[in-house]
Write a protein that holds these residues in place. Structure first.
Motif, PDB file in Angstrom:
ATOM      1  N   GLY A   1      41.109  54.123  36.780  1.00  0.00           N
ATOM      2  CA  GLY A   1      40.260  53.342  37.680  1.00  0.00           C
ATOM      3  C   GLY A   1      38.927  53.056  37.140  1.00  0.00           C
ATOM      4  N   LYS A   2      38.414  53.866  36.282  1.00  0.00           N
ATOM      5  CA  LYS A   2      37.252  53.541  35.586  1.00  0.00           C
ATOM      6  C   LYS A   2      37.137  52.488  34.646  1.00  0.00           C
ATOM      7  N   VAL A   3      38.444  52.360  33.901  1.00  0.00           N
ATOM      8  CA  VAL A   3      38.692  51.340  32.810  1.00  0.00           C
ATOM      9  C   VAL A   3      38.918  50.145  33.527  1.00  0.00           C
ATOM     10  N   THR A   4      39.630  49.944  34.650  1.00  0.00           N
ATOM     11  CA  THR A   4      40.207  48.742  35.209  1.00  0.00           C
ATOM     12  C   THR A   4      39.092  48.245  35.985  1.00  0.00           C
ATOM     13  N   SER A   5      38.132  48.910  36.551  1.00  0.00           N
ATOM     14  CA  SER A   5      36.966  48.528  37.151  1.00  0.00           C
ATOM     15  C   SER A   5      35.774  47.915  36.203  1.00  0.00           C
ATOM     16  N   GLY A   6      36.000  48.239  34.916  1.00  0.00           N
ATOM     17  CA  GLY A   6      34.948  47.866  34.043  1.00  0.00           C
ATOM     18  C   GLY A   6      33.900  48.781  33.998  1.00  0.00           C
TER      19      GLY A   6
ATOM     20  N   GLY B   1      49.868  47.096  34.069  1.00  0.00           N
ATOM     21  CA  GLY B   1      50.290  45.798  33.800  1.00  0.00           C
ATOM     22  C   GLY B   1      48.916  44.974  33.197  1.00  0.00           C
ATOM     23  N   THR B   2      48.550  43.847  33.745  1.00  0.00           N
ATOM     24  CA  THR B   2      47.600  43.218  33.134  1.00  0.00           C
ATOM     25  C   THR B   2      46.031  43.573  33.112  1.00  0.00           C
ATOM     26  N   LYS B   3      46.189  44.654  34.108  1.00  0.00           N
ATOM     27  CA  LYS B   3      44.744  45.092  34.429  1.00  0.00           C
ATOM     28  C   LYS B   3      44.084  45.922  33.102  1.00  0.00           C
ATOM     29  N   ALA B   4      44.915  46.390  32.374  1.00  0.00           N
ATOM     30  CA  ALA B   4      44.641  47.201  31.126  1.00  0.00           C
ATOM     31  C   ALA B   4      45.369  46.878  29.915  1.00  0.00           C
ATOM     32  N   LYS B   5      44.710  47.274  28.724  1.00  0.00           N
ATOM     33  CA  LYS B   5      45.425  47.001  27.755  1.00  0.00           C
ATOM     34  C   LYS B   5      45.428  48.473  26.931  1.00  0.00           C
ATOM     35  N   GLY B   6      46.728  48.731  26.363  1.00  0.00           N
ATOM     36  CA  GLY B   6      47.127  50.119  25.678  1.00  0.00           C
ATOM     37  C   GLY B   6      46.929  50.194  24.137  1.00  0.00           C
ATOM     38  N   ILE B   7      46.185  51.101  23.813  1.00  0.00           N
ATOM     39  CA  ILE B   7      46.090  51.237  22.111  1.00  0.00           C
ATOM     40  C   ILE B   7      46.607  52.488  21.862  1.00  0.00           C
ATOM     41  N   PRO B   8      47.926  52.599  20.971  1.00  0.00           N
ATOM     42  CA  PRO B   8      48.511  53.858  20.747  1.00  0.00           C
ATOM     43  C   PRO B   8      47.774  54.444  19.400  1.00  0.00           C
ATOM     44  N   PHE B   9      47.615  55.404  19.293  1.00  0.00           N
ATOM     45  CA  PHE B   9      47.204  56.427  18.201  1.00  0.00           C
ATOM     46  C   PHE B   9      48.173  57.416  17.498  1.00  0.00           C
TER      47      PHE B   9
ATOM     48  N   VAL C   1      41.995  50.362  27.653  1.00  0.00           N
ATOM     49  CA  VAL C   1      40.874  49.451  27.605  1.00  0.00           C
ATOM     50  C   VAL C   1      40.990  48.371  28.377  1.00  0.00           C
ATOM     51  N   PRO C   2      39.755  47.728  28.877  1.00  0.00           N
ATOM     52  CA  PRO C   2      40.045  46.555  29.735  1.00  0.00           C
ATOM     53  C   PRO C   2      40.730  45.463  28.824  1.00  0.00           C
ATOM     54  N   PRO C   3      41.170  44.449  29.538  1.00  0.00           N
ATOM     55  CA  PRO C   3      42.006  43.439  28.840  1.00  0.00           C
ATOM     56  C   PRO C   3      41.499  42.713  27.653  1.00  0.00           C
ATOM     57  N   SER C   4      40.143  42.526  27.688  1.00  0.00           N
ATOM     58  CA  SER C   4      39.254  42.004  26.771  1.00  0.00           C
ATOM     59  C   SER C   4      38.836  43.057  25.782  1.00  0.00           C
ATOM     60  N   ASN C   5      39.039  44.193  25.796  1.00  0.00           N
ATOM     61  CA  ASN C   5      38.692  45.218  24.969  1.00  0.00           C
ATOM     62  C   ASN C   5      37.301  45.085  24.447  1.00  0.00           C
ATOM     63  N   PRO C   6      36.163  45.084  25.259  1.00  0.00           N
ATOM     64  CA  PRO C   6      34.874  44.659  24.769  1.00  0.00           C
ATOM     65  C   PRO C   6      34.150  45.648  23.780  1.00  0.00           C
ATOM     66  N   ALA C   7      34.562  46.865  23.745  1.00  0.00           N
ATOM     67  CA  ALA C   7      34.019  47.657  22.753  1.00  0.00           C
ATOM     68  C   ALA C   7      34.955  47.488  21.475  1.00  0.00           C
ATOM     69  N   SER C   8      35.776  46.744  21.524  1.00  0.00           N
ATOM     70  CA  SER C   8      36.865  46.632  20.170  1.00  0.00           C
ATOM     71  C   SER C   8      37.249  48.096  19.548  1.00  0.00           C
ATOM     72  N   ILE C   9      37.968  48.677  20.550  1.00  0.00           N
ATOM     73  CA  ILE C   9      38.445  49.860  20.078  1.00  0.00           C
ATOM     74  C   ILE C   9      39.794  49.636  19.463  1.00  0.00           C
ATOM     75  N   ALA C  10      39.947  50.113  18.325  1.00  0.00           N
ATOM     76  CA  ALA C  10      41.076  50.121  17.462  1.00  0.00           C
ATOM     77  C   ALA C  10      41.814  51.492  17.042  1.00  0.00           C
ATOM     78  N   SER C  11      41.187  52.643  17.248  1.00  0.00           N
ATOM     79  CA  SER C  11      41.565  53.850  16.782  1.00  0.00           C
ATOM     80  C   SER C  11      41.085  55.013  17.763  1.00  0.00           C
ATOM     81  N   PHE C  12      41.581  56.078  17.597  1.00  0.00           N
ATOM     82  CA  PHE C  12      41.267  57.392  18.289  1.00  0.00           C
ATOM     83  C   PHE C  12      39.548  57.523  17.908  1.00  0.00           C
ATOM     84  N   ALA C  13      39.316  57.608  16.562  1.00  0.00           N
ATOM     85  CA  ALA C  13      38.072  57.679  16.139  1.00  0.00           C
ATOM     86  C   ALA C  13      36.889  56.724  16.608  1.00  0.00           C
ATOM     87  N   ASP C  14      37.289  55.636  16.891  1.00  0.00           N
ATOM     88  CA  ASP C  14      36.415  54.486  17.704  1.00  0.00           C
ATOM     89  C   ASP C  14      35.887  55.015  18.807  1.00  0.00           C
TER      90      ASP C  14
END
Length: 270
Positions: A193-198, A214-222, A134-147
């Motif tokens: 690339g789609k994620v890091t570009s917003g 790196g800082t261009k994306a945030k990883g959410i494990p599931f 997800v983008p660093p700010s996680n605009p969609a508040s993704i926390a799980s695969f179901a999200d």
């Protein structure tokens, strides 16, 4: 009549002629030159150029390994070509001049093996699992695969024929969640690339891709990611014009040096 002296003289003359002919003939150790297309010089060192086709998710690690290989083997050149594994397998089957193929799954490697296009068996050298990027700010508040299946969430995945796409399909089935992606890409790097570009709220990529971003994306494990572990095989192509050099590169990737570089990038052991 004494015939001893002429006989001795004749023997001496024959011996001299034999020695002269032997001196003029080329010796076995110097008459044979290197075989056509040989990939080692007179000192036995590797030389020449190879082209390596590798899955897009290997771009960072294989660029590093190719540089190390060239430094350890002066006079060699490793040319790299990255894309989705299915695209690369298709190119090789159509005659693309590749010496080595490294796939992000065993399925595409098996296609080449079944077609008789490999030089021997492939070697498994790494594993990888999916992670939500997800983008660093996680605009969609993704926390799980179901999200990812929530209405309005713009999620991007790999196309089904690509290893990361096949893994996403397996995870969907295991989780009982059906995604409605806004885009299906031909490689995992395109998804990232789609994620890091917003352009997307989230994308399914590999753990290694998130780490490389790196800082261009945030990883959410599931947890469901463990249901689809991708195994990476590597092999020399049968039509390679420099099989000795190709085999040496394969050995480095599958050996201690390669394993360390891959582990540092987040890949698992095969």
């Amino acid at each position: 009549m004494n015939t001893r002296k002429p006989r001795v003289a004749a023997l001496l003359t024959a011996a001299a002629l034999t020695a002269g002919l032997a001196a003029c003939a080329p010796s076995a150790s110097t008459s044979a030159g290197p075989a056509a297309g040989a990939s080692s010089d007179t000192a036995g060192q590797l030389s020449g150029t190879i082209t390596v086709f590798a899955a897009a998710s290997l771009k960072v690690t294989f660029t590093t390994l190719a540089d190390e290989f060239e430094k350890k083997n002066p006079g060699t050149k490793v040319t790299l070509s990255f894309a989705g594994s299915s695209d690369l397998a298709t190119q090789i089957s159509q005659g693309a001049p590749a010496d080595v193929f490294a796939s992000a799954d065993t399925t595409n490697m098996a296609k080449l093996a079944d077609a008789g296009l490999l030089d021997g068996a492939a070697t498994n050298f790494a594993t990888n699992v999916l992670q939500i990027a997800v983008p660093p700010s996680n605009p969609a508040s993704i926390a799980s695969f179901a999200d990812l299946a929530r209405p309005g969430v713009k999620v991007v995945v790999c196309a089904g024929q690509v290893p990361c796409g096949a893994a996403a399909d397996a995870v969907e089935k295991a989780a009982g969640v059906t995604l409605a992606p806004v885009s299906e890409e031909s490689s995992v790097t395109d998804v990232l690339g789609k994620v890091t570009s917003g352009e997307a709220d989230a994308g399914l990529v590999y753990v290694t891709d998130v780490k490389a971003a790196g800082t261009k994306a945030k990883g959410i494990p599931f947890a469901e990611a463990g249901k689809a572990v991708n195994t990476y095989p590597i092999a020399t192509i049968g039509a390679s014009r420099n099989k000795q050099l190709a085999a040496a590169f394969v050995a480095m990737v599958a050996g201690a040096d390669g394993r360390k570089t891959l582990a540092d990038a987040g890949f698992g052991a095969p």
